[in-house]
Design an enzyme around this catalytic site. Sequence first.
Site, PDB file in Angstrom:
ATOM      1  N   HIS A 135       0.661  -1.325   0.032  1.00  0.00           N
ATOM      2  CA  HIS A 135       0.008   0.041   0.015  1.00  0.00           C
ATOM      3  C   HIS A 135       0.838   1.391  -0.088  1.00  0.00           C
ATOM      4  O   HIS A 135       0.569   2.216  -0.776  1.00  0.00           O
ATOM      5  CB  HIS A 135      -0.894   0.007   1.246  1.00  0.00           C
ATOM      6  CG  HIS A 135      -1.853   1.161   1.295  1.00  0.00           C
ATOM      7  ND1 HIS A 135      -2.847   1.450   0.412  1.00  0.00           N
ATOM      8  CD2 HIS A 135      -1.671   2.124   2.246  1.00  0.00           C
ATOM      9  CE1 HIS A 135      -3.414   2.507   1.059  1.00  0.00           C
ATOM     10  NE2 HIS A 135      -2.666   3.081   1.970  1.00  0.00           N
ATOM     11  N   SER A 148      -8.524   5.056  -3.143  1.00  0.00           N
ATOM     12  CA  SER A 148      -9.439   4.037  -2.863  1.00  0.00           C
ATOM     13  C   SER A 148      -9.335   3.792  -1.355  1.00  0.00           C
ATOM     14  O   SER A 148      -8.413   3.967  -0.583  1.00  0.00           O
ATOM     15  CB  SER A 148      -8.812   2.716  -3.663  1.00  0.00           C
ATOM     16  OG  SER A 148      -7.559   2.343  -3.085  1.00  0.00           O
ATOM     17  N   HIS A 149     -10.704   3.262  -1.075  1.00  0.00           N
ATOM     18  CA  HIS A 149     -10.828   2.813   0.357  1.00  0.00           C
ATOM     19  C   HIS A 149     -11.654   1.503   0.330  1.00  0.00           C
ATOM     20  O   HIS A 149     -12.792   1.457   0.798  1.00  0.00           O
ATOM     21  CB  HIS A 149     -11.468   3.846   1.355  1.00  0.00           C
ATOM     22  CG  HIS A 149     -10.734   4.150   2.639  1.00  0.00           C
ATOM     23  ND1 HIS A 149     -11.452   4.236   3.706  1.00  0.00           N
ATOM     24  CD2 HIS A 149      -9.490   3.746   2.859  1.00  0.00           C
ATOM     25  CE1 HIS A 149     -10.239   4.314   4.624  1.00  0.00           C
ATOM     26  NE2 HIS A 149      -9.021   4.293   3.983  1.00  0.00           N
ATOM     27  N   ASN A 150     -11.442   0.590  -0.435  1.00  0.00           N
ATOM     28  CA  ASN A 150     -12.254  -0.512  -0.920  1.00  0.00           C
ATOM     29  C   ASN A 150     -12.448  -1.423   0.055  1.00  0.00           C
ATOM     30  O   ASN A 150     -13.472  -1.766   0.615  1.00  0.00           O
ATOM     31  CB  ASN A 150     -11.541  -1.262  -2.123  1.00  0.00           C
ATOM     32  CG  ASN A 150     -11.308  -0.150  -3.192  1.00  0.00           C
ATOM     33  OD1 ASN A 150     -11.809   0.698  -3.392  1.00  0.00           O
ATOM     34  ND2 ASN A 150     -10.463  -0.876  -4.048  1.00  0.00           N
ATOM     35  N   GLU A 210      -3.494   4.618  12.523  1.00  0.00           N
ATOM     36  CA  GLU A 210      -3.902   5.485  11.280  1.00  0.00           C
ATOM     37  C   GLU A 210      -4.974   6.233  11.747  1.00  0.00           C
ATOM     38  O   GLU A 210      -6.192   6.610  11.096  1.00  0.00           O
ATOM     39  CB  GLU A 210      -4.466   4.286  10.233  1.00  0.00           C
ATOM     40  CG  GLU A 210      -2.949   3.646   9.662  1.00  0.00           C
ATOM     41  CD  GLU A 210      -3.466   3.088   8.389  1.00  0.00           C
ATOM     42  OE1 GLU A 210      -4.626   2.805   8.071  1.00  0.00           O
ATOM     43  OE2 GLU A 210      -2.247   2.574   7.560  1.00  0.00           O
ATOM     44  N   SER A 211      -5.210   6.750  13.145  1.00  0.00           N
ATOM     45  CA  SER A 211      -6.259   7.458  13.552  1.00  0.00           C
ATOM     46  C   SER A 211      -6.524   8.652  12.647  1.00  0.00           C
ATOM     47  O   SER A 211      -5.479   9.407  12.160  1.00  0.00           O
ATOM     48  CB  SER A 211      -5.714   8.138  15.039  1.00  0.00           C
ATOM     49  OG  SER A 211      -5.883   7.190  16.105  1.00  0.00           O
ATOM     50  N   ASP A 266      -5.745   9.192 -11.477  1.00  0.00           N
ATOM     51  CA  ASP A 266      -6.182   8.010 -11.843  1.00  0.00           C
ATOM     52  C   ASP A 266      -6.212   6.940 -10.259  1.00  0.00           C
ATOM     53  O   ASP A 266      -5.416   7.189  -9.544  1.00  0.00           O
ATOM     54  CB  ASP A 266      -5.448   7.171 -12.783  1.00  0.00           C
ATOM     55  CG  ASP A 266      -3.979   6.773 -12.430  1.00  0.00           C
ATOM     56  OD1 ASP A 266      -3.744   5.986 -11.670  1.00  0.00           O
ATOM     57  OD2 ASP A 266      -3.332   7.569 -12.935  1.00  0.00           O
ATOM     58  N   ASP A 292      -5.234  15.133   2.051  1.00  0.00           N
ATOM     59  CA  ASP A 292      -4.236  14.933   0.878  1.00  0.00           C
ATOM     60  C   ASP A 292      -4.290  16.313   0.205  1.00  0.00           C
ATOM     61  O   ASP A 292      -3.272  16.803   0.046  1.00  0.00           O
ATOM     62  CB  ASP A 292      -4.584  13.781   0.076  1.00  0.00           C
ATOM     63  CG  ASP A 292      -3.634  12.837  -0.095  1.00  0.00           C
ATOM     64  OD1 ASP A 292      -2.150  13.375   0.041  1.00  0.00           O
ATOM     65  OD2 ASP A 292      -3.874  11.752  -0.222  1.00  0.00           O
ATOM     66  N   ASN A 337      -3.505   6.453  -7.667  1.00  0.00           N
ATOM     67  CA  ASN A 337      -3.427   5.580  -6.482  1.00  0.00           C
ATOM     68  C   ASN A 337      -3.546   4.211  -7.057  1.00  0.00           C
ATOM     69  O   ASN A 337      -4.135   4.063  -8.107  1.00  0.00           O
ATOM     70  CB  ASN A 337      -4.815   6.099  -5.592  1.00  0.00           C
ATOM     71  CG  ASN A 337      -4.811   5.030  -4.471  1.00  0.00           C
ATOM     72  OD1 ASN A 337      -5.763   4.386  -4.023  1.00  0.00           O
ATOM     73  ND2 ASN A 337      -3.899   4.774  -3.493  1.00  0.00           N
ATOM     74  N   TYR A 369       4.040   0.809  -2.887  1.00  0.00           N
ATOM     75  CA  TYR A 369       3.998   0.604  -4.531  1.00  0.00           C
ATOM     76  C   TYR A 369       4.871  -0.441  -5.164  1.00  0.00           C
ATOM     77  O   TYR A 369       5.319  -0.319  -6.078  1.00  0.00           O
ATOM     78  CB  TYR A 369       3.950   1.761  -5.224  1.00  0.00           C
ATOM     79  CG  TYR A 369       3.022   2.787  -4.896  1.00  0.00           C
ATOM     80  CD1 TYR A 369       1.630   2.434  -5.510  1.00  0.00           C
ATOM     81  CD2 TYR A 369       3.048   3.710  -3.803  1.00  0.00           C
ATOM     82  CE1 TYR A 369       0.633   3.539  -5.335  1.00  0.00           C
ATOM     83  CE2 TYR A 369       1.942   4.529  -3.739  1.00  0.00           C
ATOM     84  CZ  TYR A 369       0.779   4.248  -4.437  1.00  0.00           C
ATOM     85  OH  TYR A 369      -0.232   5.303  -3.929  1.00  0.00           O
TER      86      TYR A 369
END
Lengths: 752, 223, 78, 78
Positions: free
Chosen positions: A55, A105-107, A324-325, A512, A128, A550, A58
Amino acid sequence: MSLDTVKQAGETPEQSQPWAELGLKPDEYAQFHEILGRRPTSSELAMYSVMWSEHCSYKSSKVHLKQFGEKVTDEMRKPLLVGIGENAGVVDIGQGYAVTFKVESHNHPSYVEPYQGAATGVGGIVRDILSMGARPVAVMDPLRFGPADAADTQRVLPGVVAGIGGYGNCLGLPNIGGEVVFDPTYAGNPLVNALCVGVMRHEQIHLAKATGAGNQVILYGAKTGGDGIGGVSVLASETFEDAGPAKRPSVQVGDPFMEKLLIECTLEIFAEGIVSGIQDLGGAGLSCATSELASAGDGGMHVWLDRVPLRDSSLSPEEILMSESQERMMAVVEPAHVERFLEICAKWDVDATVIGEVTDTGRLRIEWHGELIVDVPPGTVAHEGPTYHRPFARPAWQDALQADVAEVLPRPQTGDELRATVLRLAASSNLCDKSWVTDQYDRYVQGNTVLAQPEDAGIVRVDDETGLGIAVSTDCNGRFAKLDPYAGAQLALAESYRNVAVTGARPLAVTDCLNFGSPEDPAVMWQFAEATTALADGCQRLGLPITGGNVSLYNQTGEQAILPTPVVGVLGVLDDVARRTPQGFREAGQQIYLLGTTREELSGSEWAHVVHSHLGGRPPAVDLDVERQLADILVNASRDGLIDAAHDLSDGGLAQALVESSLRYGVGCRVWLPDDLDPFVALFSESAGRAVVVVPRSEEVRFTDMCAARRFPHQRIGVVDGAAIDVQELFSLPLDELRTAWSATLPALFGP
Amino acid sequence: MRVGVVTFPGSLDDQDARRAIQVAGGEPVALWHGDHDLKAVDAVVLPGGFSYGDYLRAGAIARFSPVMTEVIAAAEGGLPVLGICNGFQVLCESHLLPGALVRNDHRKFVCRDQGLRIERTDTAWTSGYTAAQEVTIVLKNGEGGYVADELTLDRLEGEGRVVARYLDVNPNGSLRDIAGISNERGNVVGLMPHPEHAVEALTGSGTDGLPFFTSVLTEVVGG
Amino acid sequence: MARVVVDVMLKPEILDPQGKAVHGALDRIGLPGVVDVRQGKRFEIEIEGEVDDARIAEVAESLLSNPVIEDYTVRVDD
Amino acid sequence: MARVVVDVMLKPEILDPQGKAVHGALDRIGLPGVVDVRQGKRFEIEIEGEVDDARIAEVAESLLSNPVIEDYTVRVDD
Ligand SMILES: Nc1ncnc2c1ncn2[C@@H]1O[C@H](COP(=O)(O)OP(=O)(O)O)[C@@H](O)[C@H]1O
Ligand SMILES: [Mg+2]
């Protein structure tokens, strides 16, 4: 477990560490020893493991992504103020304004907890954009779900939509577009992508770097809790064996109210010019922010980790580094400005704490109650993760898939059959009215929304005085990408580009979100390689830089990968938003023209999908030079006031475009199909490079002259009129009947 | 003519309300939730948004902010006050208006161009409309269902204090299709739809919302 | 007729923005000594006839809460 | 340390769309005999030191609930 310090790591080289449990490979773990000259401490191991994960690093994708930085021309460089690689790229839109936009993405989290997963997806992308110095001005949400009538879609979709709305609405960001696509391959693996666009003045661009020894590092926003650190809890447990089920949650809950305060507070800080570097905290939390800021600056930072304000006092240093708060930011501030910085935070009720200092040591050093627990070269954490050259190969089944074309399937013949097909497609889950979804989103807040769903692209005004504005669209047809990943990715790019151009905006830049299956499957990796090459080549052809994006891999359920889904977002500019071209027919008597060439292209089409549940053949041909010419015509026609409406042709072909333009304001059309084409092909082919435009009689000559001068195919196919879609000699479809069918689908599935 | 617009933490449509006041020809004045000062404005708008995240109940926490003490006192003294959406919720929570706003009956946030009938034109904020005028104004809320007991509803109707009513579609389950109400005197108006998003042809739902802001200008200047 | 009460609260380690907002408001309006506030949901279910405890627990776990972020308790008052 | 629990429910005469939706879902997934479902809020407040019952009631009435639409109950567990 006792604290694992740098000193201790030096003295106990043999201590066993849970690197495998953290997803690291033996050679990666060995590399840490080389970098550090000793074994890593558990905190260092935590940082490396998360930063070297797929993640964050990459590692499977970067060999392919690097084309985005290589295949560039001067034309593409021209509008770029900040290139790919920063939190988000920045482009110049003129009049001293700059724009930054990105899709992410937050799939997976959205599958586990739809509301919070989707909500925090919006929160992350907004931070971001904010961290570039921009005021976020709009969001969009490309979504993919399993079949609309599947039981799990009933759980996932309403939650995702409510989460995106719940977070975005509460932040005061208009939602100006997105996608809702259903396909069986997304069952068990929905795609929740979120795009944010932000605006700033050129001089307000901020970068993520920590420079100037002695400058203070401030963590501000929400307190740090045990969110999103599931796997890493193993580090904090007494023994690796008894870690049991992770007690720390892997899902985070968002606080949009906190984020709203964070936005206003940060913008006020920017306005006073008192930050020298800034970074949002997203994936990998403090590990990422500290190592990236430090490595992009003068190379050194000292952090007192015990100063980090905690929501849960039992957190170990490893966990704090990984947490990851949500709703946190990190700023680098000159000592003289610290007081003012804290004052602004206090005004907005935002907690802010100095937790570190920029140094010139070239090392990232982190202390915990006086003991050194991390001492690393920051670049090795942030950027020197592994690079994989994963094997990829065109799958054996690709030939058979492409040979199984849809053009041979039985087609509707008579007028009645064609009429029924128009109605059936319009009511199908992919083409039906999406307002069940989009009415849950505030599209008006901030008072600058010029176009929003269901228009082809969303448009927001940037400057009240001059009317300067931006347009954004996102698109992807995953079925096309499955049939031919190279062509499919370019078709996604072409569609998004066209959607921006039909509104009259000049396309300027691309972002993208590459959603694919497992990179360990050579077939998936081939799809990925094809798609990235296609996008790099395509953007070069269109002269548009890719400013960011991403990658989301491992989107699959068991062996079943999702359709390759390279979602493409295109940003365009309008010098005056008053000139924008809307989609709907409005004034009776105006002429309808079809631009572009229709070929017999039905493979991968919505018709084949809905009527025959068929996927095979080759996708429509894509010619980006034609797209460029078409865009040019659409933009010039808008600027010169030659057209009053325009709609691009994509899913569902001409038939669906007429349906949407007619239903927009309840004004229909009379249409005569070209003699040289099978009426079915004319109505349902999904050839690219086409649009319908509406020309007032007074402008007809100028408009046709313009197309003729450019030798662009154009033909008059009808006239705006009446309360039906009337296809001469074939059928007439009253808009009331059409609207009933089109708008009933989602409420019937998901409730009123 | 100075019209104050209060910003609570989580207010969202404050900038839009200020723009609408400007378009109407007034001078917008930003007011801060933590201040005890109305800066000598001639009228106040409580804008839409999610004050304090709308956690707990919409408007419930904002009502306790220092500036509301001033707004409540001034409203009782006759100052024109318009609460839009979240502002309406704050007015109800502050007991300046009767009743309450509850979760939409369909349980979803809704954003739509909404048909309305302006029922009362003798308030500070609606004198620019003609009686029973039908307009289209943006509506967007998650907790917009107006409720009150029968007695209160009858009284509101009897005293002509229903300012606006939903037409065609009741978007949130409001009792008696109520979209907005006023206090007895007509200086305090609460409204679920967003007239500030209907002041320009290019953005929002048209210009049908503008009279809310021009009304108060003539009201104060004239009166 | 039985009344089943299901209380659903966010797990202690999960951020509770609503509770946080209420905590802030309590501090501001002056309720001294508040250390923590959590806000959850309460379901009151009226059931006629036999109450099947196991089934209720199932429903509480699958429909009324998401075990990834929430805990629940069930109480039956006859 | 005391834990104060405040339960807030919509008054019976006020429509409860969330309770209704849960009711519908319970019928669909098959929990027999459900006659009514109401959904409310539960606050758990941790207080250090003396708990002032009267003040808590005040806060429950003025902040945690809106008496126009809601009823509340307060319970203190020490
Ligand atoms: N999830 C969503 N969020 C916001 N807008 C959406 C969403 N899904 C679809 N839309 C909007 O609905 C309209 C129709 O969508 P679509 O058919 O995908 O458009 P197109 O074919 O022009 O790309 C567009 O305006 C799109 O932005
Ligand atoms: Mg389109």
